[in-house]
Write an enzyme that holds these catalytic residues in place. Structure first.
Site, PDB file in Angstrom:
ATOM      1  N   GLY A  21      -1.554  -5.083  16.278  1.00  0.00           N
ATOM      2  CA  GLY A  21      -2.273  -6.510  15.535  1.00  0.00           C
ATOM      3  C   GLY A  21      -1.245  -7.132  14.618  1.00  0.00           C
ATOM      4  N   LYS A 115      -4.483   3.230   4.760  1.00  0.00           N
ATOM      5  CA  LYS A 115      -4.846   3.724   3.214  1.00  0.00           C
ATOM      6  C   LYS A 115      -6.073   4.723   3.575  1.00  0.00           C
ATOM      7  CE  LYS A 115      -6.577  -1.173   2.837  1.00  0.00           C
ATOM      8  NZ  LYS A 115      -5.587  -1.398   3.805  1.00  0.00           N
ATOM      9  N   GLU A 139       4.198   3.858   2.233  1.00  0.00           N
ATOM     10  CA  GLU A 139       4.340   2.605   1.079  1.00  0.00           C
ATOM     11  C   GLU A 139       3.306   1.374   1.718  1.00  0.00           C
ATOM     12  OE1 GLU A 139       5.006   1.017  -1.716  1.00  0.00           O
ATOM     13  OE2 GLU A 139       7.049   2.263  -1.534  1.00  0.00           O
ATOM     14  N   ILE A 146       4.370  -4.506  -1.667  1.00  0.00           N
ATOM     15  CA  ILE A 146       5.047  -4.241  -3.137  1.00  0.00           C
ATOM     16  C   ILE A 146       5.433  -2.701  -3.031  1.00  0.00           C
ATOM     17  CG2 ILE A 146       4.371  -4.226  -5.333  1.00  0.00           C
ATOM     18  CD1 ILE A 146       2.056  -6.081  -4.849  1.00  0.00           C
ATOM     19  N   LYS A 215      -6.653   2.931  -2.243  1.00  0.00           N
ATOM     20  CA  LYS A 215      -5.392   2.630  -2.833  1.00  0.00           C
ATOM     21  C   LYS A 215      -5.158   3.472  -4.185  1.00  0.00           C
ATOM     22  CE  LYS A 215      -5.076  -1.910  -0.497  1.00  0.00           C
ATOM     23  NZ  LYS A 215      -5.229  -3.242  -0.549  1.00  0.00           N
TER      24      LYS A 215
END
Length: 447
Positions: A21, A115, A139, A146, A215
């Protein structure tokens, strides 16, 4: 005489990529554009050798003929010429989880932006990685580009983290800040977010706080050195926030933001963890109040570092691909796995479960909005419940007045007091005939 001989060049890091994607194609484009620089920083080349996606014939604007294609992505970890697998398929279970387990079970490292999978199965995967000498890297699963996982695990490693909180979902933040800017209501700004590609056709996970809760559970585990506990995250979304709430907040000197927050508290002789995702009133002088659009921002409070702010794009092909490749660079530099390879603050075997904290004794100020019939006695009913629950009212505003006795909005801000008192007041009003909908409760974030 100095030895000026150079070490033999390391072989390339050979990568299998599942999911093509926007992020998957972004990883390929990044490696094409920055390949020489990435190799110099990693100390070795990176080479994609195999790819997989749902549709082979789809035009993605990139040349895939250089890579071996797999219709079944779960076969790729068995290849002898694969050192690491990048999983960008998504979903907490199904093929993505099978791929992750087969990769780590084969002793090969896994990089993922998933996530939901990490929030639900991250500890099992980390244990599997440690058992087989592999690395688990995620990450990109938290706050896109970030580097907050690395920041917590490495940059803030000398600190006891007292609190972690922030704006963890770009879709919700775009909607709330657009409501601020335009004065429009929620439904109109949700449609705008969908038109601009900031919201999915089914936006439920974003607007109801589930994405942010995934998250937050990961960040809390890293920050406090505990096991991931997604099931204990209290979650409230933004779908009930109205333009009137945005106006009232602004009048009072606040912006409304969806905030994920976690901290610990000593209760009953043990350390307990509180994890919440809720719309909050944020003081205008707080850094999070200025975060607008589809941006993420994470604040950590360390006992020596003080407040640290991580801010940037929380999604998108470029930022998320950047985080994926940063994890690959770590692998290329020699992070071969083991007990310390998963990005938690302590070895996974030492992570402890933390029971959920009881928030009832916590003190703070609260914004409450009631949708009521415009008729005599309704306001007295609300204030009586506040009195009986020992909630002190700082200010009260009625939004307009109807001509036909239909509904109006009543908003109030409480003085600082125990959260359990506000909860009791809402319970007392559960069967109130004057209310046309359940009250909207939003805490006021302390600056």
């Amino acid at each position: 005489m100095a030895d000026n001989s150079r070490k033999a060049a390391l072989p390339p890091l050979r990568i299998a990529l599942a999911g093509l994607g926007t992020v998957g194609t972004g990883v390929i484009r990044l490696l094409e554009a920055n390949g020489a620089m990435v190799a110099a920083r990693a100390g070795r080349d990176m080479r994609i050798v195999a790819v997989s996606a749902r549709e082979r014939s789809r035009d993605r604007g990139i040349d895939l003929s250089r890579y071996d294609w797999h219709d079944d992505m779960t076969e790729m970890p068995a290849r002898e010429d694969v050192d690491a697998v990048v999983e960008l398929v998504g979903g907490s279970d199904g093929p993505a989880l099978t791929l992750a387990r087969r990769t780590l079970g084969a002793g090969k490292s896994l990089v993922t932006a998933n996530k939901a999978m990490v929030a639900h199965h991250g500890l099992d995967l980390a244990e599997l990685a440690a058992q087989n000498g592999a690395a688990l890297k995620f990450e990109a699963a938290v706050a896109g580009g970030i580097p907050v996982v690395k920041g917590l695990r490495e940059g803030a490693a000398a600190n006891a983290i007292e609190q972690i909180y922030g704006i963890l979902n770009g879709t919700s933040n775009f909607i709330l800040s657009a409501m601020e800017d335009t004065g429009a209501d929620f439904d109109e700004m949700l449609a705008s977010a969908q038109e601009r590609g900031f919201a999915e056709a089914d936006p439920t996970f974003d607007i109801e706080g589930v994405d942010a809760a995934h998250k937050l559970a990961i960040l809390a585990a890293i920050a406090f050195g505990c096991r991931i506990d997604f099931a204990s995250v209290e979650t409230q979304g933004i779908s009930r926030v109205r333009a009137a709430d945005i106006r009232q907040a602004a009048t009072l000197g606040f912006a409304i933001r969806l905030i994920g927050m976690a901290d610990t508290e000593e209760q009953e002789g043990m350390t307990k963890l509180l994890q919440r995702v809720r719309p909050c009133l944020v003081p205008k002088d707080h850094p999070l109040a200025a975060v607008d659009g589809p941006t993420n921002a994470v604040v950590t409070e360390g006992n020596f570092s003080g407040r640290l702010l991580f801010q940037g794009a929380g999604a998108g092909d470029g930022p998320t691909a950047s985080a994926v490749v940063a994890d690959l660079i770590d692998l290329a530099r020699g992070e071969a796995g083991g007990e310390t390879s998963a990005p938690f603050s302590v070895p996974v075997a030492d992570l402890k479960a933390m029971p959920p904290a009881d928030p009832s004794g916590r003190k703070g100020r609260t914004y409450l909005r009631f949708t009521v019939y415009d008729r005599p006695g309704v306001l007295a009913e609300i204030t009586a419940a506040m009195r009986d629950a020992e909630v002190s009212i700082e200010s009260l505003i009625q939004e307009g007045r109807s001509d036909d006795g239909s509904e109006v909005l009543v908003a109030m801000v409480t003085h600082e007091g125990p959260e359990g008192c506000v909860t009791k007041a809402i319970e007392l009003l559960a069967d109130a005939e004057g209310l046309t909908a359940p009250p909207l409760v939003m805490p006021i974030l302390q600056a």
